[in-house]
Scaffold this motif. Structure first.
Motif, mmCIF file in Angstrom:
data_model
loop_
_atom_site.group_PDB
_atom_site.id
_atom_site.type_symbol
_atom_site.label_atom_id
_atom_site.label_comp_id
_atom_site.label_asym_id
_atom_site.label_seq_id
_atom_site.Cartn_x
_atom_site.Cartn_y
_atom_site.Cartn_z
ATOM 1 N N THR A 31 78.927 77.163 93.860
ATOM 2 C CA THR A 31 79.257 78.211 94.917
ATOM 3 C C THR A 31 78.946 78.124 96.287
ATOM 4 O O THR A 31 79.801 78.270 97.386
ATOM 5 N N LEU A 32 77.569 77.089 96.567
ATOM 6 C CA LEU A 32 77.299 76.872 97.916
ATOM 7 C C LEU A 32 78.446 76.226 98.474
ATOM 8 O O LEU A 32 78.858 76.179 99.803
ATOM 9 N N GLY A 33 78.884 74.911 97.845
ATOM 10 C CA GLY A 33 79.934 74.240 98.307
ATOM 11 C C GLY A 33 81.202 74.711 98.712
ATOM 12 O O GLY A 33 81.814 74.526 99.673
ATOM 13 N N LEU A 34 81.787 75.723 97.773
ATOM 14 C CA LEU A 34 83.122 76.004 97.721
ATOM 15 C C LEU A 34 82.929 77.111 99.193
ATOM 16 O O LEU A 34 84.051 77.281 99.878
ATOM 17 N N ILE A 35 82.155 78.214 99.006
ATOM 18 C CA ILE A 35 82.029 79.055 99.974
ATOM 19 C C ILE A 35 81.878 78.581 101.273
ATOM 20 O O ILE A 35 82.462 78.713 102.303
ATOM 21 N N GLY A 36 80.740 77.649 101.338
ATOM 22 C CA GLY A 36 80.400 76.782 102.562
ATOM 23 C C GLY A 36 81.657 76.163 103.146
ATOM 24 O O GLY A 36 82.005 76.309 104.467
ATOM 25 N N ASN A 37 82.544 75.454 102.257
ATOM 26 C CA ASN A 37 83.795 74.857 102.809
ATOM 27 C C ASN A 37 84.964 75.655 103.437
ATOM 28 O O ASN A 37 85.560 75.351 104.305
ATOM 29 N N THR A 79 80.156 67.346 103.512
ATOM 30 C CA THR A 79 79.082 67.468 102.151
ATOM 31 C C THR A 79 79.392 68.625 101.488
ATOM 32 O O THR A 79 79.649 68.686 100.191
ATOM 33 N N LEU A 80 79.913 69.725 102.002
ATOM 34 C CA LEU A 80 79.925 71.133 101.363
ATOM 35 C C LEU A 80 81.397 70.931 100.703
ATOM 36 O O LEU A 80 81.539 71.319 99.230
ATOM 37 N N ASP A 81 82.435 70.146 101.213
ATOM 38 C CA ASP A 81 83.613 69.688 100.520
ATOM 39 C C ASP A 81 83.437 69.009 99.510
ATOM 40 O O ASP A 81 84.216 69.181 98.216
#
Length: 438
Positions: free
Chosen positions: A201-207, A42-44
């Protein structure tokens, strides 16, 4: 109902991005610690879609921005002088940045003690060379550069079209009006993408955290710190010094006005994707619109102090140390030369692989060294791109001040949020929201 709504606090856009950053780190840590596969996916997906949407606008945005910027020079007095001064300052600050990168690398030896071995690296699928750089500027057809996102070739075609339009004069006026309208349309569409930056931001950093973890950052600790420190020295040391001594303006005020573009660059990792915001904040810092519309698009594709100066210098030292290659004075001169002359190869997109391979091939270093740095690259690219965009706004301010066309009153009053920087045109729109009266 309207009175009640006015009492609700308005969350500033920078706070939304910060919240996305914090949640991304937290979710990435959870996904990695408990091996939550669906959360990693999901993050990716979230981060990938955000970058994909930014890239979707890159090709037409670059073409029409460069075309319009060149034709807008006809409205500026001493256009040739402004263009040449801009290029000279681009080169001068790139030389300063690469010198700082080399100095930090020689002092810290970032490749020593990492535990990495040459066999850990992998040769990149594509690489850059001077021959590819020189011959690759001219496209074989007009479609492929847009489908393959070859920004350098798009810039070439846009420059040719812009110069041809200038030669045609009044006969090209309708084409220019259409181009300006298309550019405004693209910028409006891109703004809708920018509004998704907190989610991106959430997705990129989280991934990044879920995929690589803190262990990877620890293994590359010295190199990561070198890149961030080098970029910080340029951003908060060199640029403010030039603003205060050369442009004779308050550096703090510059960051107040330019911060929306800098924060978006940090999140998006794309100078071209940030370009409309960079152009808007530069105008609000008192640089004439006609000159800004040339300098910022030109800088977004060629002015890369983070990706094309500091990073290649440090990366070359890092890779040389891992592979046991001794660099000499001549090699350091070559690194500086590549950084100053070849920075257009980075083309304002996320990542700096082309520029790095160009540097390594010039020095004769193994291209397999690129594979050692690909894993950590997204974390480094955020700071590199923020540095790039800062320089792309600083240079027009310096040149405008030197040429006495800077509106110093506008500069001294510039202060905006990211929403204001792109969404509002009226002077009152630049003010921060005030608390509702009770």
């Amino acid at each position: 109902m309207s009175a009640r709504k006015s009492l609700l606090p308005k969350v500033p856009f920078w706070a939304q991005i910060l919240l996305g950053l914090v949640l991304g780190v937290l979710l990435g840590w959870v996904a990695r610690a408990w091996d939550v596969t669906w959360l990693v996916t999901t993050l990716d997906t979230i981060g990938g879609l955000f970058v994909q949407l930014l890239k979707l606008a890159v090709a037409p945005l670059v073409f029409f921005a460069i075309l319009v910027s060149i034709t807008n020079l006809r409205k500026v007095k001493n256009a040739a002088r402004l263009a040449s001064r801009t290029l000279l300052w681009f080169m001068a600050t790139s030389l300063i940045a690469v010198t700082i990168g080399l100095a930090i690398g020689l002092l810290t030896n970032p490749g020593a003690g990492t535990g990495l071995k040459p066999e850990d690296g992998a040769r990149p699928e594509s690489s850059g060379s001077w021959l590819d750089f020189l011959t690759g500027v001219i496209p074989e057809d007009i479609i492929t550069p847009f489908t393959e996102l070859n920004v350098l070739q798009i810039v070439f075609m846009a420059a040719v079209a812009g110069i041809a339009a200038l030669q045609l004069g009044d006969r090209a006026e309708q084409i220019l009006e259409l181009s300006e309208s298309v550019l405004e349309l693209l910028q409006k569409a891109l703004w809708w993408v920018i509004l998704l930056a907190p989610l991106g931001t959430l997705g990129l950093i989280g991934n990044a955290i879920a995929s690589y973890g803190w262990e990877l950052i620890g293994q590359y600790a010295t190199f990561t710190a070198d890149v961030y420190i080098g970029c910080a020295i340029v951003m908060f040391g060199v640029y403010p010094l030039l603003l205060s001594t050369v442009a004779k303006v308050n550096p703090v005020q510059f960051f107040r006005g330019a911060w929306p573009a800098i924060q978006l660059a940090f999140v998006s990792r794309s100078s071209v994707g940030t370009m409309p915001v960079t152009q808007r904040v530069t105008e609000r810092l008192g640089v004439p619109k006609e000159y800004t519309s040339f300098a910022v698009p030109f800088g977004a594709t060629t002015k890369m102090d983070g990706c094309a100066a500091i990073y290649p210098a440090l990366a070359a030292i890092f890779i040389a140390e891992v592979f046991g290659v001794q660099l000499g004075i001549g090699d350091f001169v070559l690194i500086a030369f590549v950084s100053v002359i070849g920075s257009a190869a980075t083309a304002g997109l996320t990542g700096a692989v082309v520029m790095l391979t160009l540097t390594l091939s010039t020095l004769g270093l193994p291209l397999e060294g690129v594979g050692l740095l690909l894993a950590i690259d997204p974390i480094l690219d955020m700071m590199r791109t923020a540095t790039n965009v800062t320089g792309q706004a600083v240079i027009p301010v310096i040149v405008a001040a030197r040429e006495k066309i800077l509106d110093r009153e506008a500069y001294d009053s510039a202060h905006s949020s990211l929403i204001d920087a792109f969404g509002g045109d009226r002077p009152e729109d630049t003010r921060e929201p005030q608390p509702a009266a009770v």
